[in-house]
Write a protein that holds these residues in place. Structure first.
Motif, mmCIF file in Angstrom:
data_model
loop_
_atom_site.group_PDB
_atom_site.id
_atom_site.type_symbol
_atom_site.label_atom_id
_atom_site.label_comp_id
_atom_site.label_asym_id
_atom_site.label_seq_id
_atom_site.Cartn_x
_atom_site.Cartn_y
_atom_site.Cartn_z
ATOM 1 N N ASP A 14 -9.206 56.756 -81.636
ATOM 2 C CA ASP A 14 -10.621 56.413 -81.499
ATOM 3 C C ASP A 14 -11.394 56.976 -82.688
ATOM 4 O OD1 ASP A 14 -13.157 55.758 -80.748
ATOM 5 O OD2 ASP A 14 -12.960 56.447 -78.679
ATOM 6 N N PRO A 15 -11.388 56.259 -83.826
ATOM 7 C CA PRO A 15 -12.089 56.760 -85.010
ATOM 8 C C PRO A 15 -13.581 56.992 -84.779
ATOM 9 C CG PRO A 15 -10.624 54.936 -85.582
ATOM 10 C CD PRO A 15 -10.681 54.996 -84.094
ATOM 11 N N GLN A 24 -16.014 52.248 -91.307
ATOM 12 C CA GLN A 24 -14.968 53.222 -91.607
ATOM 13 C C GLN A 24 -13.813 53.116 -90.614
ATOM 14 O OE1 GLN A 24 -17.393 56.746 -91.377
ATOM 15 N NE2 GLN A 24 -17.702 56.859 -93.595
ATOM 16 N N ALA A 25 -14.164 52.900 -89.344
ATOM 17 C CA ALA A 25 -13.129 52.775 -88.316
ATOM 18 C C ALA A 25 -12.236 51.576 -88.589
ATOM 19 C CB ALA A 25 -13.778 52.652 -86.941
ATOM 20 N N GLY A 26 -12.837 50.457 -88.982
ATOM 21 C CA GLY A 26 -12.045 49.269 -89.299
ATOM 22 C C GLY A 26 -11.088 49.509 -90.447
ATOM 23 N N GLN A 33 -2.318 50.556 -89.702
ATOM 24 C CA GLN A 33 -1.388 49.436 -89.503
ATOM 25 C C GLN A 33 -0.473 49.264 -90.704
ATOM 26 O OE1 GLN A 33 -2.527 45.709 -87.301
ATOM 27 N NE2 GLN A 33 -4.577 46.396 -87.822
ATOM 28 N N THR A 34 -1.046 49.330 -91.907
ATOM 29 C CA THR A 34 -0.251 49.161 -93.127
ATOM 30 C C THR A 34 0.805 50.247 -93.247
ATOM 31 O OG1 THR A 34 -2.136 48.126 -94.252
ATOM 32 C CG2 THR A 34 -0.367 49.003 -95.637
ATOM 33 N N ILE A 167 -9.574 40.383 -82.284
ATOM 34 C CA ILE A 167 -10.266 41.609 -82.660
ATOM 35 C C ILE A 167 -11.187 41.307 -83.846
ATOM 36 C CG2 ILE A 167 -9.907 43.810 -83.848
ATOM 37 C CD1 ILE A 167 -9.282 44.352 -81.106
ATOM 38 N N THR A 168 -12.414 41.820 -83.816
ATOM 39 C CA THR A 168 -13.365 41.596 -84.900
ATOM 40 C C THR A 168 -13.932 42.935 -85.379
ATOM 41 O OG1 THR A 168 -15.218 41.360 -83.372
ATOM 42 C CG2 THR A 168 -14.005 39.349 -83.953
ATOM 43 N N PRO A 169 -14.527 42.977 -86.578
ATOM 44 C CA PRO A 169 -15.098 44.240 -87.072
ATOM 45 C C PRO A 169 -16.096 44.871 -86.110
ATOM 46 C CG PRO A 169 -14.965 42.662 -88.863
ATOM 47 C CD PRO A 169 -14.572 41.923 -87.610
ATOM 48 N N ASN A 170 -16.913 44.057 -85.448
ATOM 49 C CA ASN A 170 -17.881 44.615 -84.498
ATOM 50 C C ASN A 170 -17.192 45.316 -83.335
ATOM 51 O OD1 ASN A 170 -20.206 43.939 -85.826
ATOM 52 N ND2 ASN A 170 -20.496 41.998 -84.749
ATOM 53 N N GLY A 171 -15.963 44.899 -83.025
ATOM 54 C CA GLY A 171 -15.246 45.505 -81.914
ATOM 55 C C GLY A 171 -14.896 46.959 -82.146
ATOM 56 N N PHE A 172 -14.777 47.360 -83.405
ATOM 57 C CA PHE A 172 -14.443 48.749 -83.701
ATOM 58 C C PHE A 172 -15.627 49.687 -83.447
ATOM 59 C CE2 PHE A 172 -11.366 46.521 -86.559
ATOM 60 C CZ PHE A 172 -10.226 46.909 -85.877
ATOM 61 N N ALA A 173 -16.831 49.122 -83.412
ATOM 62 C CA ALA A 173 -18.015 49.948 -83.151
ATOM 63 C C ALA A 173 -18.120 50.335 -81.688
ATOM 64 C CB ALA A 173 -19.274 49.209 -83.585
ATOM 65 N N THR A 174 -17.569 49.511 -80.820
ATOM 66 C CA THR A 174 -17.630 49.775 -79.375
ATOM 67 C C THR A 174 -16.244 49.626 -78.763
ATOM 68 O OG1 THR A 174 -18.231 47.452 -78.997
ATOM 69 C CG2 THR A 174 -20.039 49.044 -79.149
#
Length: 244
Positions: A14-15, A24-26, A33-34, A167-174
């Motif tokens: 959970d970044p 940053q979390a994304g 993953q890489t 999964i989308t970038p906005n998903g990492f915020a919440t």
């Protein structure tokens, strides 16, 4: 259970909880993953919101609609998860028609979904689900793939319709209460728990590893009560037969 739990691990980070913003979390999840994909002993990697069992507490969408020849139909409750590129291949759930998600689908404006077989049968009983519109809340999405059903962790529970969104970038915020979930398939004979811990530390020593789940263990625990009940009822049946 509809997927292959052998040598499959799920780790949660959970970044955002560790002080990173959504962007940053994304980037951190991409780096993780890489790094996992290039780690010796790792077969496949993908990202998801939850582990693929009903016990994970996946959210329910209560107001989904689809347009049929007879008009708009409400589909009621269903499971929904957000998953990344290669998720279905990583956990080895069969792709029945169409395709899964690719990196190009990981955009906030993406409006494509994958549905399970139960959903396809219920929503479009007389036509192919591919290309069909599906309304979730106030937005219309397009079905690009149909995958096999994943059973509930409770053996007697019915299989619900399921919708998978990218999964989308906005998903990492919440993220969910368990953070972001990475699905990792490990080669046989490799200590998955130790390997995953070392990789997370090498990417960012400040990143908290919320938990590592070995799916064969999770499935065994989920089925324990059902198996125990089967033994008890079977014993009662044998005793009844002897008394009779």
């Amino acid at each position: 259970v509809g997927f292959n739990p052998e040598h499959l691990y799920f780790l949660n980070v959970d970044p955002v909880r560790d002080g990173h913003d959504a962007e940053q979390a994304g980037h951190l999840i991409d780096r993780l993953q890489t790094r996992l994909q290039t780690a010796p002993g790792v077969v496949a990697v993908s990202v998801a919101q939850t582990v693929p069992l009903a016990l994970s507490g996946a959210e329910l969408v209560m107001h989904a609609r689809t347009d049929l020849a007879s008009g708009t139909a409400s589909l009621g409750a269903m499971r929904t998860d957000r998953v990344g590129a290669g998720f279905f291949e990583t956990i080895r759930i069969p792709m029945l028609r169409g395709r899964g998600f690719t990196a190009a689908d990981h955009r906030d404006e993406s409006r494509v979904v994958v549905v399970n077989e139960t959903m396809a049968r219920r929503a479009w009983p007389e036509s192919d689900a591919l290309g069909q519109p599906l309304t979730l809340g106030d937005e219309t999405w397009q079905v690009i793939g149909v995958v096999g059903d994943m059973r509930s962790a409770f053996p007697l529970a019915p299989t619900l319709p399921a919708v998978y969104q990218p999964i989308t970038p906005n998903g990492f915020a919440t993220p969910s209460r368990n953070g972001v979930t990475l699905a990792v398939r490990i080669a046989p004979g490799v200590d998955g728990t130790g390997l995953l811990g070392r990789v997370v530390t090498s990417v960012d020593p400040t990143l908290t590893l919320v938990g590592v789940k070995r799916m064969t263990q999770e499935v065994e625990q989920a089925l324990f009560l059902a198996r125990a009940a089967t033994v008890v009822y079977g014993g009662m049946g044998v005793l009844g037969l002897v008394l009779a």
